[in-house]
Design an enzyme around this catalytic site. Sequence first.
Site, PDB file in Angstrom:
ATOM      1  N   HIS A  20      47.251  99.086  43.302  1.00 34.05           N
ATOM      2  CA  HIS A  20      47.168 100.548  43.433  1.00 34.05           C
ATOM      3  C   HIS A  20      45.988 101.125  42.636  1.00 34.05           C
ATOM      4  O   HIS A  20      46.037 102.274  42.181  1.00 34.05           O
ATOM      5  CB  HIS A  20      48.469 101.211  42.994  1.00 34.05           C
ATOM      6  N   ASP A  42      60.364 106.444  42.570  1.00 31.99           N
ATOM      7  CA  ASP A  42      60.779 105.206  43.220  1.00 31.99           C
ATOM      8  C   ASP A  42      62.161 104.794  42.725  1.00 31.99           C
ATOM      9  O   ASP A  42      62.302 104.030  41.771  1.00 31.99           O
ATOM     10  CB  ASP A  42      59.759 104.088  43.030  1.00 31.99           C
ATOM     11  N   HIS A  93      53.627  98.148  39.098  1.00 30.92           N
ATOM     12  CA  HIS A  93      54.805  97.465  38.567  1.00 30.92           C
ATOM     13  C   HIS A  93      54.454  96.603  37.361  1.00 30.92           C
ATOM     14  O   HIS A  93      54.648  95.379  37.335  1.00 30.92           O
ATOM     15  CB  HIS A  93      55.469  96.638  39.658  1.00 30.92           C
TER      16      HIS A  93
END
Length: 459
Positions: free
Chosen positions: A324, A192, A353
């Site tokens: 997630h 990412d 995150h």
Amino acid sequence: MPMGRALAVLVLVAACAAAAARGAGVTSPYRRSLQMLPDMPLDADVFRAPPGNNAPEQVHITLGDQTGRAMTVSWVTPRHAGSNVVRYGLSADHLNLTAEGTVRRYTFGPSYRSGYIHHTTLTGLDYNTTYFYRVGYGYAVRTFSFKTPPMPGPDVPFKFGMIGDLGQTYHSNDTLTHYEASNADAVLFIGDLSYADDHPEHDNNRWDSWGRFTERVVAYQPWIWTTGNHEIDYAPEIGETEPFKPFTSRYPTPFAASGSTKPFWYSVKLASAHVIVLSSYSAYGKYTPQWEWLQAELRRVNRSETPWLLVCVHSPWYNSNGYHYMEGETMRVQFERWVVDARADLVLAGHVHSYERSRRVSNVAYDIANGRATPAFNSSAPVYVNIGDGGNIEGLANQFRFPQPDYSAFREASFGHATLEIVNRTHAYYEWHRNDDGVKVVADKAWFTNRHFMPTDDN
């Protein structure tokens, strides 16, 4: 007391003592604003193009082979192709060597067309040597330098930076600034990169701004790339059906050097570490190319030469955050037994995150019939580190599940980066650095012992 009952009590006491010695996991009480922070504006200083007509920009390097005797230099010229030659040498005043590479462009969506993307591989380099290199021509020449890694060996010290899910917000800038002060030798980037796909039509101008933003570091040391979901860039609604198109156009990997057939899974050997990069978003079921490659690659690992075995994925195999949650489960089921049998030291992931470090655990005993589907402490297993906390536009993941599972040693919803300093064949020192309102703070640290040479219980 009957002998059987006495034995049961002794076993229970021993188990409680072991649990107490291991200590409960920590959910950090530190709290920062969870507000999403937009990307820095395109006219921010960190995105500024270098001066000069058609000046090379977005310069970055990565390994051009498996061990660092080759280095691939990449850059973009915005207006025309210009020169594709890199001049390099042992002194900035004596660039007596040259290498010529390739140039390409790509389009994306209805309106974007990239600049001229150059890739040139410098070969025949000496280990542990500083080289200067120059790209561009005429009045738009730029000079940089890098140091090649030392020759692989069991007691060769090396310091890795570990960054994931970076993006290009003000938090991202804090992370990169703090990493710059770490004196690390290379970065394991856990996927990412630019988050261009979070903008309308996957605005690929944000790939350009990200390249200019990170140049201040990645032009001077190799970054080892793992692909994440934000590199897929699959957008059939605007006619884009080739996955990973911007990433593969811009960021090469040395996949062929390790026998891989695709740039998304490969390995490198840096100093005393064998690093395996896997792709969470490429097929990995039985008999697929990635499955076949990993099976063969683990047999090629030579712990006498590179004692530290590190594995990079994007989607975590162990994650106690609601964000997630269990997305990496199918890859874990497919590969965890192999990784435990290989006595890997560390598995790095991003995607979530926030930050989390596990104890050494495995969940490989389940066979449908036996009901043994709970992670168990296992000194042969790796530590799992989730480092998807680089600072991106989507904000922090703060939905930790409670109670904190036994396998989770430390977790915190903050942005930051990590470092792993390999000292020798037996010991490595790990730190996680929180971005604390602009200041770098060591919020988690641990000594790891090597699973091959010193497989002690370091939980």
